[in-house]
Design an enzyme around this catalytic site. Sequence first.
Site, short mmCIF file in Angstrom:
data_model
loop_
_atom_site.label_atom_id
_atom_site.label_comp_id
_atom_site.label_asym_id
_atom_site.label_seq_id
_atom_site.Cartn_x
_atom_site.Cartn_y
_atom_site.Cartn_z
N LYS A 29 0.88 -1.18 0.00
CA LYS A 29 0.00 0.00 0.00
C LYS A 29 0.91 1.22 0.00
O LYS A 29 1.43 1.64 1.02
CB LYS A 29 -0.87 -0.02 1.28
CG LYS A 29 -2.20 0.69 1.17
CD LYS A 29 -2.12 2.16 0.81
CE LYS A 29 -1.84 3.06 1.99
NZ LYS A 29 -1.62 4.46 1.59
N GLU B 279 9.30 1.59 11.00
CA GLU B 279 10.35 2.59 10.75
C GLU B 279 9.68 3.94 10.81
O GLU B 279 8.91 4.30 9.91
CB GLU B 279 10.91 2.41 9.33
CG GLU B 279 11.72 1.19 9.13
CD GLU B 279 13.03 1.27 9.86
OE1 GLU B 279 13.36 2.35 10.38
OE2 GLU B 279 13.70 0.26 9.91
N CYS C 292 13.52 10.81 6.79
CA CYS C 292 13.33 10.44 8.19
C CYS C 292 14.61 10.59 8.98
O CYS C 292 14.61 10.91 10.15
CB CYS C 292 12.81 9.01 8.28
SG CYS C 292 13.79 7.91 7.27
N GLU D 96 9.53 16.74 14.74
CA GLU D 96 9.99 16.44 13.39
C GLU D 96 9.28 17.39 12.41
O GLU D 96 8.05 17.43 12.38
CB GLU D 96 9.67 15.00 13.03
CG GLU D 96 10.20 14.63 11.67
CD GLU D 96 9.87 13.19 11.27
OE1 GLU D 96 8.72 12.78 11.44
OE2 GLU D 96 10.78 12.49 10.80
P1 NAD Z 1 2.22 8.64 7.42
O1 NAD Z 1 2.46 7.86 8.66
O2 NAD Z 1 1.15 9.63 7.40
O3 NAD Z 1 1.89 7.64 6.21
C1 NAD Z 1 2.73 6.55 5.91
C2 NAD Z 1 1.89 5.48 5.24
O4 NAD Z 1 0.95 4.98 6.19
C3 NAD Z 1 1.08 5.96 4.05
O5 NAD Z 1 1.06 4.95 3.07
C4 NAD Z 1 -0.31 6.15 4.65
O6 NAD Z 1 -1.33 6.03 3.71
C5 NAD Z 1 -0.36 5.02 5.65
N1 NAD Z 1 -1.32 5.19 6.75
C6 NAD Z 1 -1.80 6.34 7.27
N2 NAD Z 1 -2.69 6.07 8.25
C7 NAD Z 1 -2.77 4.73 8.37
C8 NAD Z 1 -3.50 3.84 9.20
N3 NAD Z 1 -4.34 4.28 10.13
N4 NAD Z 1 -3.32 2.52 9.05
C9 NAD Z 1 -2.46 2.04 8.13
N5 NAD Z 1 -1.75 2.84 7.28
C10 NAD Z 1 -1.90 4.16 7.41
O7 NAD Z 1 3.64 9.23 7.04
P2 NAD Z 1 4.01 10.12 5.78
O8 NAD Z 1 3.48 11.47 6.02
O9 NAD Z 1 3.70 9.44 4.51
O10 NAD Z 1 5.60 10.10 5.89
C11 NAD Z 1 6.28 10.93 6.74
C12 NAD Z 1 6.70 10.21 7.98
O11 NAD Z 1 7.38 8.99 7.67
C13 NAD Z 1 7.70 10.99 8.79
O12 NAD Z 1 7.36 10.97 10.14
C14 NAD Z 1 9.01 10.28 8.56
O13 NAD Z 1 9.97 10.46 9.54
C15 NAD Z 1 8.59 8.89 8.40
N6 NAD Z 1 9.58 8.14 7.64
C16 NAD Z 1 10.37 7.23 8.31
C17 NAD Z 1 11.33 6.52 7.63
C18 NAD Z 1 12.19 5.51 8.33
O14 NAD Z 1 12.81 4.68 7.67
N7 NAD Z 1 12.25 5.53 9.64
C19 NAD Z 1 11.49 6.72 6.26
C20 NAD Z 1 10.68 7.66 5.61
C21 NAD Z 1 9.73 8.35 6.32
#
Ligand code: NAD
Length: 485
Positions: A178, A253, A287, A386
């Site tokens: 997804k 992550e 991230c 962040e």
């Molecule tokens: P997000 O958590 O909003 O979304 C990430 C994914 O989760 C998307 O595909 C989203 O559709 C899905 N999602 C959202 N709500 C959900 C739910 N209730 N159940 C299941 N899936 C759900 O994050 P974002 O805005 O896309 O990305 C930014 C964040 O990701 C930042 O906090 C960043 O630090 C983190 N990030 C971490 C890493 C790492 O390796 N640690 C890498 C990249 C980004």
Amino acid sequence: MSAEIRTRLWIRNEWEDAASGETFPSTNPATGEVIAQVARGDAADVDRAVVAARDAMASKEWSRINPHDRSQLLFRLADLIEAHGDELGALETRDNGKPYFEARRIDVPSTVGVFRYFAGMADKIFGETIPVAGPFLNYTLREPVGVVGCITPWNFPMNIASWKVAPALACGNAVVLKPAEETPLTALRIAELAAEAGFPPGVFNVVPGMGEEAGAALVAHPGVNAISFTGSTEVGRIIAREAAQSLKKVSLELGGKSPNIVFADADMKAAVRGAATGIFYGKGEVCAAGSRIFVEASVYDEFVEAFAARAEGMTVGDPMDKGTRLGAIVSEAQLDRVMSYVEAGKREGARLVAGGERVQVDGKGNFVTATVFADVTPEMTIAREEIFGPVAAVLPFDDIEDAIAKANDTAFGLASGVWTRDIGKAHRVARDLEAGIVWVNTYNMYDPGAPFGGVKESGYGPDLGYRTALEKYTRTKSVWVAVDR
Ligand code: NAD
């Protein structure tokens, strides 16, 4: 870019519409142009994809495949991604807003590298024989976990998909991916290339959609054995809570507020360059971004001046232009978020020494200039939360103890950096930092063989690395055989 954009659900190696018939727009953040209407998967579609993946796991074609052949499938997919590098790079740039230079020269080759690394792993997965008491032979089998649900963010769409899908397939699982709703396009194309490589139907499925719909349905689905998630800490918490119901295996992550520590004895030019890469690479939508830069007091002013000058030199522009170093922020909502932190920095008394401006290119797009705040104190919002944008907070420290204490004073624990010419100091800091990754005299280095993941509220279950992948994407079975009877 020549090829047609794929926009539908990819299930059993076929394109399908969402059961509801609904779609959502995917927008180019550099121009505001809607580049595609994408099928909006929901629980019914996730169910179809999970059933397809379960069928693939039950099929001899996939579950009994010779491991060398599984390896070859992954090598072939890597070759196809490489061959379609221009198309995938351009698609990623249009969907995410990052410079084409980065997408083509970094994201595509590293995605290929990840598939090749895990292709090499596929036929090197084995258990152990364990010395046990009595007339018995005991050995372990490393089996696939089953169906793996992969949920990915928008900042490195194809890279992070590869971090999950490649090891999961190498270990013999089937996946339902997804992708983030902001950037679903490259995942769909790569899944189609997997079919061309020869992966059987149902092994690699993609269901684009909203997090609370498709993502939540994947986490809740009883047919999914493991969830591999990258995204925000907030959503990570929801997933861990929800997965407790079915006790599926979860790896997370999550976010970060990574410290980058510059000692007075560092190579200052390299430290300034490394600190800039640390926070401005990928528009700071990384991230592991080194968003808190701690500088030893005796060189603080010198560093701030050089660092601000470097930030001023980061060209904001059309992501397709070669000279562009900062592309467009992924969405208007994210740009508003970044700007609200810039305002918080000013309001709370930090000194803005570079950037901080929302700009447009040719009257369009979501851009912000590379931003540096000096004289930040540890309790300020911009030092704690962040931002996920090109905004650096520079803070002074007195000595090594002070640096370590300040660096660790955060809920997160993803990455970190240390700049010093003193090797003992470097190792001491590496030991004492509460972080999953420490970069010494460098920043943002990645390799498929090196684990990448955090501690504390940055999550658990690193991506990449051979052993870490084995732990994540296989389960252990202990077999007892009576002998000598
Ligand atoms: P997000 O958590 O909003 O979304 C990430 C994914 O989760 C998307 O595909 C989203 O559709 C899905 N999602 C959202 N709500 C959900 C739910 N209730 N159940 C299941 N899936 C759900 O994050 P974002 O805005 O896309 O990305 C930014 C964040 O990701 C930042 O906090 C960043 O630090 C983190 N990030 C971490 C890493 C790492 O390796 N640690 C890498 C990249 C980004």
